[in-house]
Design a protein around this motif. Structure first.
Motif, PDB file in Angstrom:
ATOM      1  N   VAL A 113      42.353  47.999  35.080  1.00 35.00           N
ATOM      2  CA  VAL A 113      41.938  49.202  35.805  1.00 35.00           C
ATOM      3  C   VAL A 113      42.249  50.457  35.003  1.00 35.00           C
ATOM      4  N   ASN A 114      41.267  51.366  34.965  1.00 38.83           N
ATOM      5  CA  ASN A 114      41.517  52.687  34.376  1.00 38.83           C
ATOM      6  C   ASN A 114      41.334  53.699  35.512  1.00 38.83           C
ATOM      7  N   LEU A 115      42.434  54.197  36.051  1.00 41.02           N
ATOM      8  CA  LEU A 115      42.342  55.068  37.231  1.00 41.02           C
ATOM      9  C   LEU A 115      41.524  56.328  36.941  1.00 41.02           C
ATOM     10  N   LYS A 116      41.491  56.725  35.683  1.00 46.88           N
ATOM     11  CA  LYS A 116      40.770  57.959  35.350  1.00 46.88           C
ATOM     12  C   LYS A 116      39.258  57.766  35.410  1.00 46.88           C
ATOM     13  N   ASN A 117      38.816  56.516  35.328  1.00 47.78           N
ATOM     14  CA  ASN A 117      37.373  56.263  35.241  1.00 47.78           C
ATOM     15  C   ASN A 117      36.815  55.892  36.612  1.00 47.78           C
ATOM     16  N   GLU A 118      36.783  56.889  37.527  1.00 43.54           N
ATOM     17  CA  GLU A 118      36.371  56.627  38.915  1.00 43.54           C
ATOM     18  C   GLU A 118      34.947  56.091  38.992  1.00 43.54           C
ATOM     19  N   GLU A 119      34.063  56.634  38.216  1.00 39.44           N
ATOM     20  CA  GLU A 119      32.655  56.186  38.262  1.00 39.44           C
ATOM     21  C   GLU A 119      32.578  54.694  37.945  1.00 39.44           C
ATOM     22  N   HIS A 120      33.339  54.266  36.921  1.00 40.76           N
ATOM     23  CA  HIS A 120      33.330  52.825  36.568  1.00 40.76           C
ATOM     24  C   HIS A 120      33.884  52.004  37.736  1.00 40.76           C
ATOM     25  N   ASN A 121      34.960  52.493  38.322  1.00 40.44           N
ATOM     26  CA  ASN A 121      35.595  51.745  39.431  1.00 40.44           C
ATOM     27  C   ASN A 121      34.647  51.638  40.624  1.00 40.44           C
ATOM     28  N   ILE A 122      33.887  52.707  40.888  1.00 39.75           N
ATOM     29  CA  ILE A 122      32.940  52.669  42.020  1.00 39.75           C
ATOM     30  C   ILE A 122      31.831  51.650  41.741  1.00 39.75           C
ATOM     31  N   HIS A 123      31.330  51.618  40.497  1.00 38.79           N
ATOM     32  CA  HIS A 123      30.269  50.631  40.179  1.00 38.79           C
ATOM     33  C   HIS A 123      30.822  49.211  40.258  1.00 38.79           C
ATOM     34  N   ASN A 124      32.090  49.049  39.919  1.00 38.03           N
ATOM     35  CA  ASN A 124      32.724  47.734  40.047  1.00 38.03           C
ATOM     36  C   ASN A 124      32.819  47.355  41.525  1.00 38.03           C
ATOM     37  N   ALA A 125      33.141  48.328  42.342  1.00 37.19           N
ATOM     38  CA  ALA A 125      33.218  48.085  43.793  1.00 37.19           C
ATOM     39  C   ALA A 125      31.844  47.710  44.348  1.00 37.19           C
ATOM     40  N   ILE A 126      30.816  48.408  43.928  1.00 37.73           N
ATOM     41  CA  ILE A 126      29.455  48.121  44.412  1.00 37.73           C
ATOM     42  C   ILE A 126      29.063  46.686  44.055  1.00 37.73           C
ATOM     43  N   LYS A 127      29.454  46.259  42.869  1.00 36.72           N
ATOM     44  CA  LYS A 127      29.154  44.870  42.455  1.00 36.72           C
ATOM     45  C   LYS A 127      29.826  43.887  43.416  1.00 36.72           C
ATOM     46  N   ILE A 128      31.091  44.123  43.720  1.00 40.27           N
ATOM     47  CA  ILE A 128      31.821  43.204  44.612  1.00 40.27           C
ATOM     48  C   ILE A 128      31.258  43.272  46.031  1.00 40.27           C
ATOM     49  N   ILE A 129      30.942  44.460  46.516  1.00 41.53           N
ATOM     50  CA  ILE A 129      30.376  44.611  47.872  1.00 41.53           C
ATOM     51  C   ILE A 129      29.082  43.809  47.981  1.00 41.53           C
ATOM     52  N   SER A 130      28.259  43.896  46.951  1.00 42.15           N
ATOM     53  CA  SER A 130      26.969  43.195  46.988  1.00 42.15           C
ATOM     54  C   SER A 130      27.154  41.691  46.843  1.00 42.15           C
ATOM     55  N   GLN A 131      27.963  41.267  45.872  1.00 45.79           N
ATOM     56  CA  GLN A 131      28.141  39.829  45.623  1.00 45.79           C
ATOM     57  C   GLN A 131      28.889  39.136  46.758  1.00 45.79           C
ATOM     58  N   LEU A 132      29.764  39.865  47.446  1.00 53.35           N
ATOM     59  CA  LEU A 132      30.544  39.218  48.511  1.00 53.35           C
ATOM     60  C   LEU A 132      29.625  38.694  49.615  1.00 53.35           C
ATOM     61  N   ALA A 133      28.571  39.449  49.921  1.00 53.06           N
ATOM     62  CA  ALA A 133      27.616  38.986  50.945  1.00 53.06           C
ATOM     63  C   ALA A 133      26.931  37.695  50.498  1.00 53.06           C
ATOM     64  N   THR A 134      26.537  37.657  49.242  1.00 52.04           N
ATOM     65  CA  THR A 134      25.893  36.440  48.712  1.00 52.04           C
ATOM     66  C   THR A 134      26.869  35.258  48.761  1.00 52.04           C
ATOM     67  N   ALA A 135      28.133  35.535  48.430  1.00 53.28           N
ATOM     68  CA  ALA A 135      29.151  34.472  48.435  1.00 53.28           C
ATOM     69  C   ALA A 135      29.358  33.916  49.841  1.00 53.28           C
ATOM     70  N   VAL A 136      29.408  34.776  50.846  1.00 59.75           N
ATOM     71  CA  VAL A 136      29.617  34.308  52.231  1.00 59.75           C
ATOM     72  C   VAL A 136      28.464  33.417  52.671  1.00 59.75           C
ATOM     73  N   ALA A 137      27.248  33.825  52.345  1.00 64.44           N
ATOM     74  CA  ALA A 137      26.079  33.011  52.715  1.00 64.44           C
ATOM     75  C   ALA A 137      26.117  31.671  51.976  1.00 64.44           C
ATOM     76  N   ARG A 138      26.467  31.722  50.693  1.00 66.03           N
ATOM     77  CA  ARG A 138      26.513  30.513  49.863  1.00 66.03           C
ATOM     78  C   ARG A 138      27.569  29.543  50.372  1.00 66.03           C
ATOM     79  N   ILE A 139      28.747  30.060  50.709  1.00 69.04           N
ATOM     80  CA  ILE A 139      29.854  29.231  51.215  1.00 69.04           C
ATOM     81  C   ILE A 139      29.433  28.548  52.519  1.00 69.04           C
ATOM     82  N   SER A 140      28.761  29.299  53.380  1.00 66.44           N
ATOM     83  CA  SER A 140      28.318  28.727  54.659  1.00 66.44           C
ATOM     84  C   SER A 140      27.323  27.590  54.425  1.00 66.44           C
ATOM     85  N   ARG A 141      26.355  27.799  53.542  1.00 68.32           N
ATOM     86  CA  ARG A 141      25.336  26.758  53.319  1.00 68.32           C
ATOM     87  C   ARG A 141      25.913  25.541  52.610  1.00 68.32           C
ATOM     88  N   GLU A 142      26.873  25.760  51.701  1.00 66.16           N
ATOM     89  CA  GLU A 142      27.576  24.630  51.057  1.00 66.16           C
ATOM     90  C   GLU A 142      28.258  23.789  52.144  1.00 66.16           C
TER      91      GLU A 142
END
Ligand code: SDX
Length: 383
Positions: A113-142
């Motif tokens: 983590v680089n606390l100074k690089n907020e923009e990078h951290n936000i894009h990292n968060a967006i990736k996790i927010i988006s992928q987490l939904a896919t993971a929940v659906a995938r886990i359920s279907r598995e």
């Protein structure tokens, strides 16, 4: 509340930090995200817009929202390593355990983590927010032995989640209901899972591991796991005509009725009101009405009986109606808490991004109540 040493069991009433992300106004039963009430956001906004609002602290203009939506869609596909972690999990494992591992795996390639690089951290968060939904659906279907359904870039976040979960596009009404449910669960100031996220992130741990810690906290039946337990309760009651007696017995035996009570709300949880309104509209269009009817009687009996006691501050919370709503959308109750995480990951991320702006590791004091100056006893002299 706190004693003379500042100790308060469960940190009740303790102000642990400052935040602008949301506020739970417990005495009046109001919830605001960055100053806007959830009722207004539920009526006028979308989950994507609320995620942007929560992360950036401002409502997006159309261009910003379009770019944000495109970024969310571009991050829906799971990395192969995350797919492998999900596939390796035993089907008997609770989906929250698998989700916690999957989110940690999303950070296998995460840079420190680089606390100074907020923009990078936000894009990292967006990736996790988006992928987490896919993971929940995938886990359920598995778990159900069903083939994975790839994300559909034509669909909104809510629509796409239901599409990946059920293998068919939801109708407009159910997609809207689910979108509102995601808005309602997005954030709730310093609830246990958000506090867990903040504690871990305050050490400058990776975002993926802080979110993974929050998932662990949310899995407990006293927190996010309650909506699954509410339906177990409704099923155990069996039929609406049994509900009143069941409540009388529960209160007489001091049982904890799931979906009721809250550390902060001292009146009706505003989210419960919105969820109930949507549920009543949906129930009217469905054949299965007993679950709702049973819960309605539990709801009214609990409020009536508690109003006659000193515990008239115990009211229904967000978990009381959400399960019945998801059941009418053919969602299995074991998937209810993971769905809570699909929404709350945005709140967890927003709090972490906010905290990193002026970070200080959480390290509260302890009230030591153990013995002092005890002598070591050699083994031969022990009893
Ligand atoms: C969520 O914090 C958040 O914001 C969480 C959340 C969010 O959006 O993040 O709102 C989501 O977690 C909602 C809560 C979901 N959990 C449940 O529905 C589980 C059932 N509720 C309880 O376990 C309890 O109410 C808690 C955990 C929600 C709150 O716990 P507290 O504040 O520590 O309250 P407590 O357990 O100390 O109870 C105080 C008294 C006790 O009686 P006494 O021992 O004083 O005689 O109220 C009673 C409790 O027995 N009580 C209940 C009750 N909840 C509390 N009695 C019956 N049924 C209940 N549900």
């Amino acid at each position: 509340m706190a004693d003379e040493s500042g100790f308060s069991k469960g940190l009740a009433g303790v102000v642990a930090d400052a935040t602008s992300v949301s506020q739970v106004q417990g005495e009046v039963g109001r919830l605001i995200y960055r100053g806007i009430s959830i009722e207004e956001l539920a009526e006028k906004s979308t989950y994507e817009e609320c995620v942007y609002f929560s992360l950036y602290g401002k409502l997006p203009n159309q261009n910003e929202l379009n770019k944000f939506n495109a970024e969310m869609k571009a991050n829906r596909v799971l990395p192969k390593t995350v797919e492998a972690v999900i596939a390796a999990a035993p089907r008997s494992a609770h989906p929250m355990s698998i989700l916690q591992a999957a989110v940690a795996a999303m950070g296998f390639d995460e840079n420190p983590v680089n606390l100074k690089n907020e923009e990078h951290n936000i894009h990292n968060a967006i990736k996790i927010i988006s992928q987490l939904a896919t993971a929940v659906a995938r886990i359920s279907r598995e778990r159900r032995g069903l083939a994975a359904v790839a994300p559909n870039p034509e669909l909104s976040h809510a629509e796409n989640f239901l599409y990946m979960l059920n293998g068919s596009k939801p109708n407009k009404e159910e997609a809207h209901i689910f979108d509102v449910a995601l808005i309602l669960h997005l954030d709730h100031d310093f609830n246990a899972s958000t506090f867990a996220a903040r504690v871990v992130a305050s050490t400058e741990a990776k975002l993926s591991l802080s979110i993974s810690a929050a998932i662990g906290a949310l899995s407990g039946p006293l927190h996010g796991g309650a909506n699954e337990k509410v339906l177990e309760m409704a099923d155990a009651i069996g039929a609406p005509e049994n509900a009143k007696a069941w409540v009388a017995n529960a209160l007489a035996t001091k049982a904890k009725v799931m979906g009721f009570g809250h550390r902060v709300y001292r009146t009706m949880d505003p989210r419960a009101k919105v969820l109930r309104g949507m549920l009543e509209k949906l129930v009217a269009t469905k054949k299965e009405k007993d679950t709702y009817e049973t819960l309605r009687i539990v709801h009214d009996s609990m409020i009536e009986e508690l109003s006659k006691t000193s515990k008239d501050y115990i009211w229904p919370n967000v978990d009381f109606w959400s399960g019945a709503l998801y059941r009418l959308m053919d969602i299995e109750s074991i998937d209810f808490t993971p769905i809570f995480a699909v929404s709350r990951v945005a709140g967890w991320s927003s709090h972490i991004i906010e905290m990193w702006r002026d970070n200080r590791i959480y390290r509260p004091a302890a009230k030591y109540v153990g013995p002092a100056d005890v002598k070591y006893v050699d083994m031969k002299n022990r009893k």
